[in-house]
Motif scaffolding. Structure first.
Motif, PDB file in Angstrom:
ATOM      1  N   VAL A 298       5.486   9.199  -8.099  1.00  0.00           N
ATOM      2  CA  VAL A 298       5.239   8.235  -7.200  1.00  0.00           C
ATOM      3  C   VAL A 298       3.690   7.794  -7.513  1.00  0.00           C
ATOM      4  O   VAL A 298       2.903   8.607  -8.015  1.00  0.00           O
ATOM      5  CB  VAL A 298       5.442   8.594  -5.942  1.00  0.00           C
ATOM      6  CG1 VAL A 298       6.956   8.776  -5.259  1.00  0.00           C
ATOM      7  CG2 VAL A 298       4.579   9.591  -5.403  1.00  0.00           C
ATOM      8  N   ARG A 299       3.379   6.641  -7.078  1.00  0.00           N
ATOM      9  CA  ARG A 299       1.772   6.349  -7.299  1.00  0.00           C
ATOM     10  C   ARG A 299       1.155   6.944  -6.468  1.00  0.00           C
ATOM     11  O   ARG A 299       1.497   7.423  -5.334  1.00  0.00           O
ATOM     12  CB  ARG A 299       1.856   4.500  -6.907  1.00  0.00           C
ATOM     13  CG  ARG A 299       2.116   4.400  -5.533  1.00  0.00           C
ATOM     14  CD  ARG A 299       1.695   2.833  -5.066  1.00  0.00           C
ATOM     15  NE  ARG A 299       1.859   2.465  -3.667  1.00  0.00           N
ATOM     16  CZ  ARG A 299       1.148   2.897  -2.862  1.00  0.00           C
ATOM     17  NH1 ARG A 299       0.005   3.470  -3.177  1.00  0.00           N
ATOM     18  NH2 ARG A 299       1.300   2.636  -1.538  1.00  0.00           N
ATOM     19  N   VAL A 300      -0.311   6.972  -6.740  1.00  0.00           N
ATOM     20  CA  VAL A 300      -0.992   7.762  -6.152  1.00  0.00           C
ATOM     21  C   VAL A 300      -1.455   6.717  -4.862  1.00  0.00           C
ATOM     22  O   VAL A 300      -2.255   5.609  -5.129  1.00  0.00           O
ATOM     23  CB  VAL A 300      -2.506   7.917  -6.896  1.00  0.00           C
ATOM     24  CG1 VAL A 300      -3.382   8.623  -6.140  1.00  0.00           C
ATOM     25  CG2 VAL A 300      -1.998   8.687  -8.043  1.00  0.00           C
ATOM     26  N   PRO A 301      -1.542   7.141  -3.581  1.00  0.00           N
ATOM     27  CA  PRO A 301      -1.737   6.166  -2.432  1.00  0.00           C
ATOM     28  C   PRO A 301      -3.393   6.394  -2.427  1.00  0.00           C
ATOM     29  O   PRO A 301      -4.099   7.268  -2.764  1.00  0.00           O
ATOM     30  CB  PRO A 301      -1.125   7.128  -1.143  1.00  0.00           C
ATOM     31  CG  PRO A 301      -0.292   8.257  -2.021  1.00  0.00           C
ATOM     32  CD  PRO A 301      -0.741   8.375  -3.269  1.00  0.00           C
ATOM     33  N   THR A 302      -3.745   5.409  -1.983  1.00  0.00           N
ATOM     34  CA  THR A 302      -5.355   5.341  -1.720  1.00  0.00           C
ATOM     35  C   THR A 302      -5.724   6.171  -0.374  1.00  0.00           C
ATOM     36  O   THR A 302      -4.993   5.937   0.650  1.00  0.00           O
ATOM     37  CB  THR A 302      -5.845   3.602  -1.356  1.00  0.00           C
ATOM     38  OG1 THR A 302      -5.007   3.235  -0.319  1.00  0.00           O
ATOM     39  CG2 THR A 302      -5.407   2.776  -2.690  1.00  0.00           C
ATOM     40  N   MET A 303      -6.751   6.803  -0.554  1.00  0.00           N
ATOM     41  CA  MET A 303      -7.399   7.460   0.394  1.00  0.00           C
ATOM     42  C   MET A 303      -7.795   6.901   1.760  1.00  0.00           C
ATOM     43  O   MET A 303      -7.429   7.385   2.668  1.00  0.00           O
ATOM     44  CB  MET A 303      -8.574   8.611  -0.063  1.00  0.00           C
ATOM     45  CG  MET A 303      -8.880   9.654   0.886  1.00  0.00           C
ATOM     46  SD  MET A 303      -7.697  10.873   1.073  1.00  0.00           S
ATOM     47  CE  MET A 303      -8.299  11.949   1.591  1.00  0.00           C
ATOM     48  N   LEU A 304      -8.382   5.792   1.718  1.00  0.00           N
ATOM     49  CA  LEU A 304      -8.807   4.999   2.646  1.00  0.00           C
ATOM     50  C   LEU A 304      -7.633   4.462   3.656  1.00  0.00           C
ATOM     51  O   LEU A 304      -7.637   4.526   4.711  1.00  0.00           O
ATOM     52  CB  LEU A 304      -9.810   3.899   2.272  1.00  0.00           C
ATOM     53  CG  LEU A 304     -11.217   4.463   1.765  1.00  0.00           C
ATOM     54  CD1 LEU A 304     -11.984   3.138   1.161  1.00  0.00           C
ATOM     55  CD2 LEU A 304     -11.854   5.146   2.662  1.00  0.00           C
ATOM     56  N   VAL A 305      -6.580   3.787   2.959  1.00  0.00           N
ATOM     57  CA  VAL A 305      -5.768   3.333   3.612  1.00  0.00           C
ATOM     58  C   VAL A 305      -4.532   4.141   4.095  1.00  0.00           C
ATOM     59  O   VAL A 305      -4.010   4.133   5.242  1.00  0.00           O
ATOM     60  CB  VAL A 305      -4.786   2.047   2.833  1.00  0.00           C
ATOM     61  CG1 VAL A 305      -3.980   1.307   3.406  1.00  0.00           C
ATOM     62  CG2 VAL A 305      -6.042   1.122   2.456  1.00  0.00           C
ATOM     63  N   GLU A 306      -4.334   5.229   3.318  1.00  0.00           N
ATOM     64  CA  GLU A 306      -3.094   6.074   3.254  1.00  0.00           C
ATOM     65  C   GLU A 306      -3.435   7.511   3.218  1.00  0.00           C
ATOM     66  O   GLU A 306      -2.868   8.213   2.384  1.00  0.00           O
ATOM     67  CB  GLU A 306      -1.986   5.636   2.367  1.00  0.00           C
ATOM     68  CG  GLU A 306      -1.563   4.440   2.269  1.00  0.00           C
ATOM     69  CD  GLU A 306      -0.871   4.098   1.132  1.00  0.00           C
ATOM     70  OE1 GLU A 306       0.692   3.879   1.351  1.00  0.00           O
ATOM     71  OE2 GLU A 306      -1.160   3.951  -0.001  1.00  0.00           O
ATOM     72  N   PRO A 307      -4.377   7.949   4.295  1.00  0.00           N
ATOM     73  CA  PRO A 307      -4.653   9.451   3.998  1.00  0.00           C
ATOM     74  C   PRO A 307      -3.757  10.406   4.309  1.00  0.00           C
ATOM     75  O   PRO A 307      -3.994  11.434   3.341  1.00  0.00           O
ATOM     76  CB  PRO A 307      -5.899   9.515   5.134  1.00  0.00           C
ATOM     77  CG  PRO A 307      -5.529   8.701   6.267  1.00  0.00           C
ATOM     78  CD  PRO A 307      -4.955   7.304   5.399  1.00  0.00           C
ATOM     79  N   ILE A 308      -3.014  10.317   4.928  1.00  0.00           N
ATOM     80  CA  ILE A 308      -1.914  11.380   5.051  1.00  0.00           C
ATOM     81  C   ILE A 308      -0.968  11.357   3.887  1.00  0.00           C
ATOM     82  O   ILE A 308      -0.420  12.408   3.245  1.00  0.00           O
ATOM     83  CB  ILE A 308      -1.032  10.875   6.397  1.00  0.00           C
ATOM     84  CG1 ILE A 308      -1.753  11.286   7.524  1.00  0.00           C
ATOM     85  CG2 ILE A 308       0.263  12.041   6.352  1.00  0.00           C
ATOM     86  CD1 ILE A 308      -1.124  11.099   9.063  1.00  0.00           C
TER      87      ILE A 308
END
Length: 136
Positions: free
Chosen positions: A49-59
């Protein structure tokens, strides 16, 4: 190596137990994220899957990191690591599942390849317990 039906059944039993009891067991998030990564590797394969952004999607990012970390394992290794981690983190699982696990001698002891993960997890659990005591 093929995953045996005994291993798959024990893994399924452990995953169901964790889903139902993880809140009452009060395990730290770091352990739950490790379990998540091992579960995803066992059930969905390598992280894709794509790498989630830490600021928007930390969990979501923590889950991604854990799954990515487990991607180097085979399905069997991930299932065994999951079972070992559940066994150490949730002793009540071993008691609850004793009848179903009695024929799985190779699952009753911690596998050598999981010792580092379990040692680190045990250390995290000890620190978490001390923190809970301090918070009172």
């Amino acid at each position: 190596m093929l995953v045996t039906s005994k291993l798959r059944n024990a893994f399924t039993l452990a995953a169901k137990w964790v889903k139902e009891h993880h809140k009452e067991a009060n395990a730290p998030n770091s352990v739950l994220f490790r379990l998540y990564g091992l579960y995803k590797r066992s059930t969905a394969g390598a992280c894709n899957v794509r790498v989630p952004t830490m600021l928007v999607e930390p969990i979501a990012r923590e889950r991604y990191n854990s799954w990515k970390l487990a991607s180097g394992l085979t399905e069997e290794q991930a299932m065994r690591a999951y079972l070992d981690l559940v066994r150490v983190t949730f002793p009540a699982f071993v008691e609850a599942a004793a009848p179903e696990l009695k024929d799985l001698d190779d699952l009753q002891s911690v596998k050598e390849e999981n010792r580092a993960l379990l040692a680190e997890t045990t250390e995290v659990l000890a620190l978490y317990s001390k923190l809970q005591q301090v918070r009172g």
